[in-house]
Scaffold this motif. Sequence first.
Motif, PDB file in Angstrom:
ATOM      1  N   THR A   1      -9.644   1.180  -0.685  1.00 41.60           N
ATOM      2  CA  THR A   1      -8.995   0.264   0.257  1.00 41.60           C
ATOM      3  C   THR A   1      -9.922  -0.815   0.807  1.00 41.60           C
ATOM      4  O   THR A   1      -9.463  -1.670   1.567  1.00 41.60           O
ATOM      5  CB  THR A   1      -8.422   1.051   1.442  1.00 41.60           C
ATOM      6  OG1 THR A   1      -9.502   1.729   2.126  1.00 41.60           O
ATOM      7  CG2 THR A   1      -7.404   2.075   0.980  1.00 41.60           C
ATOM      8  N   ASP A   2     -11.202  -0.795   0.432  1.00 35.76           N
ATOM      9  CA  ASP A   2     -12.140  -1.677   1.121  1.00 35.76           C
ATOM     10  C   ASP A   2     -12.886  -2.653   0.214  1.00 35.76           C
ATOM     11  O   ASP A   2     -13.947  -3.169   0.581  1.00 35.76           O
ATOM     12  CB  ASP A   2     -13.156  -0.849   1.920  1.00 35.76           C
ATOM     13  CG  ASP A   2     -13.909   0.158   1.051  1.00 35.76           C
ATOM     14  OD1 ASP A   2     -13.620   0.256  -0.154  1.00 35.76           O
ATOM     15  OD2 ASP A   2     -14.800   0.849   1.598  1.00 35.76           O
TER      16      ASP A   2
ATOM     17  N   ALA B   1       0.813  -1.214   0.000  1.00 39.89           N
ATOM     18  CA  ALA B   1       0.000   0.000   0.000  1.00 39.89           C
ATOM     19  C   ALA B   1       0.849   1.268   0.000  1.00 39.89           C
ATOM     20  O   ALA B   1       0.543   2.246  -0.687  1.00 39.89           O
ATOM     21  CB  ALA B   1      -0.947  -0.002   1.204  1.00 39.89           C
ATOM     22  N   THR B   2       1.942   1.273   0.754  1.00 38.27           N
ATOM     23  CA  THR B   2       2.775   2.469   0.846  1.00 38.27           C
ATOM     24  C   THR B   2       3.457   2.763  -0.483  1.00 38.27           C
ATOM     25  O   THR B   2       3.470   3.912  -0.959  1.00 38.27           O
ATOM     26  CB  THR B   2       3.836   2.294   1.948  1.00 38.27           C
ATOM     27  OG1 THR B   2       3.174   2.063   3.200  1.00 38.27           O
ATOM     28  CG2 THR B   2       4.702   3.541   2.054  1.00 38.27           C
ATOM     29  N   LEU B   3       4.008   1.732  -1.103  1.00 40.74           N
ATOM     30  CA  LEU B   3       4.690   1.922  -2.381  1.00 40.74           C
ATOM     31  C   LEU B   3       3.703   2.265  -3.498  1.00 40.74           C
ATOM     32  O   LEU B   3       4.013   3.080  -4.372  1.00 40.74           O
ATOM     33  CB  LEU B   3       5.487   0.669  -2.744  1.00 40.74           C
ATOM     34  CG  LEU B   3       6.701   0.364  -1.867  1.00 40.74           C
ATOM     35  CD1 LEU B   3       7.369  -0.927  -2.311  1.00 40.74           C
ATOM     36  CD2 LEU B   3       7.700   1.522  -1.902  1.00 40.74           C
TER      37      LEU B   3
ATOM     38  N   ALA C   1     -18.261  -0.386  -9.381  1.00 38.27           N
ATOM     39  CA  ALA C   1     -19.331  -0.651  -8.416  1.00 38.27           C
ATOM     40  C   ALA C   1     -19.099   0.100  -7.106  1.00 38.27           C
ATOM     41  O   ALA C   1     -20.053   0.591  -6.486  1.00 38.27           O
ATOM     42  CB  ALA C   1     -19.427  -2.149  -8.155  1.00 38.27           C
ATOM     43  N   ARG C   2     -17.842   0.230  -6.703  1.00 37.72           N
ATOM     44  CA  ARG C   2     -17.551   0.869  -5.416  1.00 37.72           C
ATOM     45  C   ARG C   2     -17.890   2.359  -5.425  1.00 37.72           C
ATOM     46  O   ARG C   2     -18.042   2.985  -4.364  1.00 37.72           O
ATOM     47  CB  ARG C   2     -16.075   0.668  -5.051  1.00 37.72           C
ATOM     48  CG  ARG C   2     -15.707   1.171  -3.660  1.00 37.72           C
ATOM     49  CD  ARG C   2     -16.501   0.452  -2.581  1.00 37.72           C
ATOM     50  NE  ARG C   2     -16.292   1.022  -1.260  1.00 37.72           N
ATOM     51  CZ  ARG C   2     -16.972   2.049  -0.756  1.00 37.72           C
ATOM     52  NH1 ARG C   2     -17.927   2.642  -1.474  1.00 37.72           N
ATOM     53  NH2 ARG C   2     -16.715   2.483   0.452  1.00 37.72           N
ATOM     54  N   ARG C   3     -18.074   2.949  -6.588  1.00 37.30           N
ATOM     55  CA  ARG C   3     -18.443   4.363  -6.658  1.00 37.30           C
ATOM     56  C   ARG C   3     -19.851   4.615  -6.128  1.00 37.30           C
ATOM     57  O   ARG C   3     -20.170   5.741  -5.749  1.00 37.30           O
ATOM     58  CB  ARG C   3     -18.330   4.871  -8.094  1.00 37.30           C
ATOM     59  CG  ARG C   3     -16.895   5.185  -8.493  1.00 37.30           C
ATOM     60  CD  ARG C   3     -16.743   5.503  -9.953  1.00 37.30           C
ATOM     61  NE  ARG C   3     -17.515   6.629 -10.433  1.00 37.30           N
ATOM     62  CZ  ARG C   3     -17.170   7.903 -10.332  1.00 37.30           C
ATOM     63  NH1 ARG C   3     -16.035   8.224  -9.710  1.00 37.30           N
ATOM     64  NH2 ARG C   3     -17.917   8.865 -10.858  1.00 37.30           N
ATOM     65  N   HIS C   4     -20.697   3.582  -6.118  1.00 36.65           N
ATOM     66  CA  HIS C   4     -22.072   3.809  -5.657  1.00 36.65           C
ATOM     67  C   HIS C   4     -22.559   2.771  -4.653  1.00 36.65           C
ATOM     68  O   HIS C   4     -23.686   2.848  -4.186  1.00 36.65           O
ATOM     69  CB  HIS C   4     -23.030   3.859  -6.857  1.00 36.65           C
ATOM     70  CG  HIS C   4     -23.022   2.611  -7.690  1.00 36.65           C
ATOM     71  ND1 HIS C   4     -23.706   1.477  -7.342  1.00 36.65           N
ATOM     72  CD2 HIS C   4     -22.428   2.346  -8.873  1.00 36.65           C
ATOM     73  CE1 HIS C   4     -23.520   0.561  -8.273  1.00 36.65           C
ATOM     74  NE2 HIS C   4     -22.755   1.047  -9.200  1.00 36.65           N
ATOM     75  N   ALA C   5     -21.728   1.774  -4.338  1.00 39.31           N
ATOM     76  CA  ALA C   5     -22.152   0.732  -3.400  1.00 39.31           C
ATOM     77  C   ALA C   5     -21.328   0.789  -2.127  1.00 39.31           C
ATOM     78  O   ALA C   5     -20.139   1.140  -2.146  1.00 39.31           O
ATOM     79  CB  ALA C   5     -22.008  -0.647  -4.043  1.00 39.31           C
TER      80      ALA C   5
END
Length: 507
Positions: free
Chosen positions: A206-207, A7-9, A176-180
């Motif tokens: 991240t989720d 995640a950091t890189l 999908a994550r933009r609205h769910a």
Amino acid sequence: MHIHADATLIAALATDLRDARFTSESIRAAWGVAADNAFARGTRVPALRALKNRTDATAVLARFFVLGVAQPSSDLAAALPTLGLDGLHTLGLVAGADLSTPTVLIRPQSFVDEAGAGEWWVASDLDETALGGALPDDHVVGVGGASLTLAALQVPTPARSVFDLGTGCGIQALRARRHAERVVATDISENALAFARFNALLNGVTDIDVRAGSLFEPVAGETFDRIVSNPPFVITPRRDDVPAYEYRDGGMQGDDLVAAVFAGVGEHLAPGGIAQFLGNWEYRWGTDGLDRVRAWVENSPVPLDAWVIEREQLDPAEYAALWIRDGGTVQGTAAHEQLLDAWLDDFSHRNVTAIGFGYVLLRRPLDGEPTLRRFERVTTPIPAEGTIGAHLADMLAAHDATVALSDDELAALHLITAPDVTEKRHYLPGAEDPTVIELNQGSGFGRALSVDPDLAALVGACDGELSVQQINDAIAELMELDATSLRADLLPRVRELIMTGFLRLAV
């Protein structure tokens, strides 16, 4: 070499890409329209010529990540000052020393959906152009035509939870994550799951819950408001001498993989939930392909509404040649001929005469009783403006609003002609009456319908002021027809025009 989701890189890489203006617009401006069009056709030479001798970050990263061409390590280090070469190696994105060779592609992908415009960076394996040959079996593709089609098809209605079956590089999960609130993404390919995790982090998400497994095994006992899938539906011979690409081949014979999605999707949909996916289905001697799909729906353990749209058919030789070429095997070579023979043997074994491709929308009814079973062929070009998903949502709403109406209730409706509908009339020279009257749809599926004068007159009069019954009676009087017989003829066609979006309910 596989990529690593540090995640950091990855955050450092995102910073460098942002600072380098590594966007679709900037890259297109850097190499020009002609080179961009050539690249879309699979030719990168014009783009390379346009970027020749440029060492700015945009040009270096475009050559490296978009075109898949090795770059001097010093130029790459200068273009990625936050990540650095060590970080690039740790993430598994590069090989070599003095001349750095990319191991993956990262391409910007602009988009527009119901929430607005945006852009993602999408990492994937090197394509056949960058590799200079056939693809490996565990190849992970980036954003292609099928991905964009499925994204455009997704209905924009709210969904709390979404299941992306066969996520690949993760593009549908990102959308999908933009609205769910909750997104679960699965795949049988560990390589694909690595890219899905990487791409989510690269775009600041991240989720997304990424899981390994086949079909519905990773979500046993769970239900979702929405299921979306670009499954590995390509029909591939089950032979050792035929490559089985994980991204397109589900490991089953014929179209069994698509049939399995139909069979299993219902129990994982919440009441009112919608599943949308792409698929192939076989036409076998004496059996229509859409009839086979109809049987899959009817045999579902959970009753489902269904809207299946076949977009095209290919004969077995065309189909085989398409997917052999997709794998990077060049036509005219001995390898191509061998693979084509294997494909045709496989189709002949099942008496396959054609293969259909299309879109599937399935819905679990709120009350358990299906009301929609629509299986159709729509081959007209889809208008570019907007997304087809909004059209599908509107048509589902229109169906739900009218399916239970009696003929009397339908006749009492006040309708308006959709603003994108136009009419064409064709006349023989010197004739007073048209030989053909055609209604054309400017959005949605761009349908074109030939209609008779009676229906054309009704559609032309639908401005919300008069009811269908009042228009019917006026047409009958004007044309000296029996009003009752005319109504019996027109009402079923009015239902169809409402369902397909030519007519809308007046607000």
